[in-house]
Design a protein around this motif. Sequence first.
Motif, PDB file in Angstrom:
ATOM      1  N   ASP A 258      18.618  14.869  12.345  1.00  0.00           N
ATOM      2  CA  ASP A 258      17.316  14.238  12.574  1.00  0.00           C
ATOM      3  C   ASP A 258      16.551  14.139  11.246  1.00  0.00           C
ATOM      4  N   ASN A 259      16.530  15.228  10.489  1.00  0.00           N
ATOM      5  CA  ASN A 259      15.857  15.215   9.178  1.00  0.00           C
ATOM      6  C   ASN A 259      16.554  14.257   8.215  1.00  0.00           C
ATOM      7  N   ALA A 260      17.883  14.361   8.141  1.00  0.00           N
ATOM      8  CA  ALA A 260      18.642  13.532   7.191  1.00  0.00           C
ATOM      9  C   ALA A 260      18.325  12.050   7.420  1.00  0.00           C
TER      10      ALA A 260
ATOM     11  N   LYS B 288      15.649  10.758   9.054  1.00  0.00           N
ATOM     12  CA  LYS B 288      14.223  10.520   8.798  1.00  0.00           C
ATOM     13  C   LYS B 288      13.932  10.300   7.331  1.00  0.00           C
ATOM     14  N   PHE B 289      14.564  11.109   6.484  1.00  0.00           N
ATOM     15  CA  PHE B 289      14.213  11.104   5.067  1.00  0.00           C
ATOM     16  C   PHE B 289      15.200  10.319   4.201  1.00  0.00           C
ATOM     17  N   SER B 290      16.015   9.451   4.832  1.00  0.00           N
ATOM     18  CA  SER B 290      16.961   8.620   4.084  1.00  0.00           C
ATOM     19  C   SER B 290      16.515   7.167   4.082  1.00  0.00           C
TER      20      SER B 290
ATOM     21  N   ASN C 142      24.820  16.102   4.484  1.00  0.00           N
ATOM     22  CA  ASN C 142      24.454  15.660   3.144  1.00  0.00           C
ATOM     23  C   ASN C 142      23.816  14.271   3.204  1.00  0.00           C
ATOM     24  N   ASP C 143      22.589  14.153   2.697  1.00  0.00           N
ATOM     25  CA  ASP C 143      21.971  12.819   2.691  1.00  0.00           C
ATOM     26  C   ASP C 143      21.640  12.380   1.272  1.00  0.00           C
ATOM     27  N   ARG C 144      21.415  11.065   1.129  1.00  0.00           N
ATOM     28  CA  ARG C 144      21.012  10.516  -0.169  1.00  0.00           C
ATOM     29  C   ARG C 144      19.580  10.022  -0.050  1.00  0.00           C
ATOM     30  N   GLY C 145      18.737  10.897   0.477  1.00  0.00           N
ATOM     31  CA  GLY C 145      17.351  10.534   0.768  1.00  0.00           C
ATOM     32  C   GLY C 145      16.357  10.979  -0.296  1.00  0.00           C
ATOM     33  N   ILE C 146      15.114  11.228   0.137  1.00  0.00           N
ATOM     34  CA  ILE C 146      14.019  11.487  -0.814  1.00  0.00           C
ATOM     35  C   ILE C 146      14.140  12.833  -1.524  1.00  0.00           C
ATOM     36  N   GLY C 147      14.930  13.749  -0.952  1.00  0.00           N
ATOM     37  CA  GLY C 147      15.076  15.060  -1.564  1.00  0.00           C
ATOM     38  C   GLY C 147      13.856  15.938  -1.329  1.00  0.00           C
TER      39      GLY C 147
ATOM     40  N   LYS D 146       9.832  26.961   0.923  1.00  0.00           N
ATOM     41  CA  LYS D 146       8.891  26.981   2.052  1.00  0.00           C
ATOM     42  C   LYS D 146       9.349  26.196   3.268  1.00  0.00           C
ATOM     43  N   ILE D 147      10.417  25.394   3.114  1.00  0.00           N
ATOM     44  CA  ILE D 147      10.793  24.486   4.215  1.00  0.00           C
ATOM     45  C   ILE D 147      11.193  25.214   5.497  1.00  0.00           C
ATOM     46  N   TRP D 148      11.555  26.495   5.380  1.00  0.00           N
ATOM     47  CA  TRP D 148      11.982  27.245   6.577  1.00  0.00           C
ATOM     48  C   TRP D 148      10.792  27.786   7.347  1.00  0.00           C
TER      49      TRP D 148
ATOM     50  N   LYS E 222       6.329   9.564   4.997  1.00  0.00           N
ATOM     51  CA  LYS E 222       7.510   8.976   5.637  1.00  0.00           C
ATOM     52  C   LYS E 222       7.602   9.315   7.116  1.00  0.00           C
ATOM     53  N   ASP E 223       6.986  10.430   7.515  1.00  0.00           N
ATOM     54  CA  ASP E 223       7.187  10.907   8.872  1.00  0.00           C
ATOM     55  C   ASP E 223       5.898  11.521   9.404  1.00  0.00           C
ATOM     56  N   LYS E 224       5.305  10.817  10.358  1.00  0.00           N
ATOM     57  CA  LYS E 224       4.019  11.295  10.868  1.00  0.00           C
ATOM     58  C   LYS E 224       4.168  12.123  12.146  1.00  0.00           C
TER      59      LYS E 224
ATOM     60  N   GLY F 120      11.437  22.126  13.110  1.00  0.00           N
ATOM     61  CA  GLY F 120      12.880  21.913  13.266  1.00  0.00           C
ATOM     62  C   GLY F 120      13.741  22.868  12.463  1.00  0.00           C
ATOM     63  N   LEU F 121      13.398  23.065  11.196  1.00  0.00           N
ATOM     64  CA  LEU F 121      14.215  23.942  10.354  1.00  0.00           C
ATOM     65  C   LEU F 121      13.993  25.419  10.682  1.00  0.00           C
ATOM     66  N   ALA F 122      12.762  25.770  11.099  1.00  0.00           N
ATOM     67  CA  ALA F 122      12.500  27.159  11.501  1.00  0.00           C
ATOM     68  C   ALA F 122      13.382  27.508  12.703  1.00  0.00           C
ATOM     69  N   ILE F 123      13.494  26.572  13.637  1.00  0.00           N
ATOM     70  CA  ILE F 123      14.342  26.788  14.816  1.00  0.00           C
ATOM     71  C   ILE F 123      15.815  26.886  14.401  1.00  0.00           C
TER      72      ILE F 123
ATOM     73  N   GLY G 293      18.852  13.487  -3.170  1.00  0.00           N
ATOM     74  CA  GLY G 293      19.367  13.785  -1.837  1.00  0.00           C
ATOM     75  C   GLY G 293      19.341  15.271  -1.531  1.00  0.00           C
ATOM     76  N   THR G 294      19.780  15.588  -0.310  1.00  0.00           N
ATOM     77  CA  THR G 294      19.688  16.954   0.188  1.00  0.00           C
ATOM     78  C   THR G 294      20.957  17.319   0.927  1.00  0.00           C
ATOM     79  N   LYS G 295      21.378  18.578   0.747  1.00  0.00           N
ATOM     80  CA  LYS G 295      22.548  19.058   1.475  1.00  0.00           C
ATOM     81  C   LYS G 295      22.193  20.379   2.150  1.00  0.00           C
TER      82      LYS G 295
HETATM   83  N1  LIG Z   1      16.950  16.100   4.671  1.00  0.00           N
HETATM   84  C1  LIG Z   1      15.733  16.260   4.148  1.00  0.00           C
HETATM   85  N2  LIG Z   1      15.307  15.507   3.089  1.00  0.00           N
HETATM   86  C2  LIG Z   1      14.077  15.671   2.568  1.00  0.00           C
HETATM   87  N3  LIG Z   1      13.163  16.568   3.015  1.00  0.00           N
HETATM   88  C3  LIG Z   1      13.517  17.340   4.057  1.00  0.00           C
HETATM   89  C4  LIG Z   1      14.814  17.234   4.681  1.00  0.00           C
HETATM   90  N4  LIG Z   1      14.867  18.143   5.690  1.00  0.00           N
HETATM   91  C5  LIG Z   1      13.685  18.773   5.687  1.00  0.00           C
HETATM   92  N5  LIG Z   1      12.857  18.307   4.731  1.00  0.00           N
HETATM   93  C6  LIG Z   1      11.486  18.790   4.423  1.00  0.00           C
HETATM   94  O1  LIG Z   1      11.284  20.020   5.100  1.00  0.00           O
HETATM   95  C7  LIG Z   1      10.193  19.897   6.016  1.00  0.00           C
HETATM   96  C8  LIG Z   1      10.423  20.761   7.230  1.00  0.00           C
HETATM   97  O2  LIG Z   1      11.483  20.231   8.024  1.00  0.00           O
HETATM   98  P1  LIG Z   1      11.467  20.503   9.584  1.00  0.00           P
HETATM   99  O3  LIG Z   1      12.681  19.884  10.186  1.00  0.00           O
HETATM  100  O4  LIG Z   1      11.232  21.952   9.821  1.00  0.00           O
HETATM  101  O5  LIG Z   1      10.150  19.769  10.097  1.00  0.00           O
HETATM  102  P2  LIG Z   1       9.886  18.231  10.415  1.00  0.00           P
HETATM  103  O6  LIG Z   1      11.161  17.452  10.361  1.00  0.00           O
HETATM  104  O7  LIG Z   1       8.769  17.796   9.531  1.00  0.00           O
HETATM  105  O8  LIG Z   1       9.346  18.285  11.927  1.00  0.00           O
HETATM  106  P3  LIG Z   1      10.236  18.537  13.257  1.00  0.00           P
HETATM  107  O9  LIG Z   1      11.620  18.894  12.816  1.00  0.00           O
HETATM  108  O10 LIG Z   1       9.549  19.663  13.938  1.00  0.00           O
HETATM  109  O11 LIG Z   1      10.167  17.258  13.965  1.00  0.00           O
HETATM  110  C9  LIG Z   1      10.093  18.408   6.302  1.00  0.00           C
HETATM  111  O12 LIG Z   1       8.802  18.038   6.733  1.00  0.00           O
HETATM  112  C10 LIG Z   1      10.416  17.835   4.927  1.00  0.00           C
HETATM  113  O13 LIG Z   1       9.300  17.928   4.077  1.00  0.00           O
END
Ligand SMILES: Nc1ncnc2c1ncn2[C@@H]1O[C@H](COP(=O)(O)OP(=O)(O)OP(=O)(O)O)[C@@H](O)[C@H]1O
Length: 239
Positions: free
Chosen positions: A137-139, A141-143, A165-170, A178-180, A192-194, A200-203, A224-226
């Motif tokens: 879902d994140n990959a 969203k941010f690609s 592995n994505d080639r997105g915004i990083g 802090k992302i966790w 990019k995502d409102k 999601g990542l905490a879960i 990108g991000t892996k």
């Molecule tokens: N693949 C990725 N590429 C770039 N940034 C990422 C990526 N995955 C996570 N992030 C960053 O980490 C943050 C936290 O991710 P997380 O999945 O916990 O929350 P979210 O996607 O914003 O909301 P939710 O998952 O609850 O819908 C994101 O808002 C974003 O800033």
Amino acid sequence: MANELNTLEDDQRKFVSNVSHDFRSPLTSIKGYVEAMLDGTIPTENQEKYLKIILFETERLNKLTESLLELNKYGKRGVMLDISKFDINHTIKMTAQTFEGICKDKRISIELILTGQTLFTNADISKIQRVIYNLLDNAIKFSPPGSTITVETTVKNEKIFVSVNDRGIGIPKESLGKIWERFYKSDLSRGKDKTGTGLGLAIAREIVLSHKENINVISTEGVGTKFIFSLPLCNQEDE
Ligand SMILES: Nc1ncnc2c1ncn2[C@@H]1O[C@H](COP(=O)(O)OP(=O)(O)OP(=O)(O)O)[C@@H](O)[C@H]1O
Ligand SMILES: [Mg+2]
């Protein structure tokens, strides 16, 4: 001991204040629009636009409540895991399929590089599915449109490693730690995502840790991000 309690209290206070803030802003906008419709500030012919905003905010509140309830299950005493033997390659294929529609819209392709025909692990299948879902879902969203996301399984030292592995915004270096955290969203991603709640990542992390496994991230801003997490390898002949 006292210090530990203080940090715990601080964490709790921060958590409650984050939750309140996340609930209050959509509620304020819903209340405002409904009042304006009732008192005629918003004329009937313009109502559709505001009803759509109200629907969007309601859906966000719904998602937030569900994520919070789910996260609440992963308390200090650990989660109840429903462990069984399953083929992780199959789970990855199924989870990737659920994103077919959105991938088509964004012209994103998901490439699967899976080790072996089948690859068995012992874990809680629905929870691991949730981890893969949240990472994909994140990959997505941010690609950027037209890019490719790679999901890979490898085996090393009796462990399975699953990577997305994505080639997105990083993720900017200063955000990586802090992302966790619950509710954390990097400034880079906000535009990019409102709809994201930052849960999601905490879960995902709670689920992987409750399996006594690990999850890590490698990311370069603009490249990108892996994400990579481990699972126990289950030998094919094991029952
Ligand atoms: N693949 C990725 N590429 C770039 N940034 C990422 C990526 N995955 C996570 N992030 C960053 O980490 C943050 C936290 O991710 P997380 O999945 O916990 O929350 P979210 O996607 O914003 O909301 P939710 O998952 O609850 O819908 C994101 O808002 C974003 O800033
Ligand atoms: Mg997410």
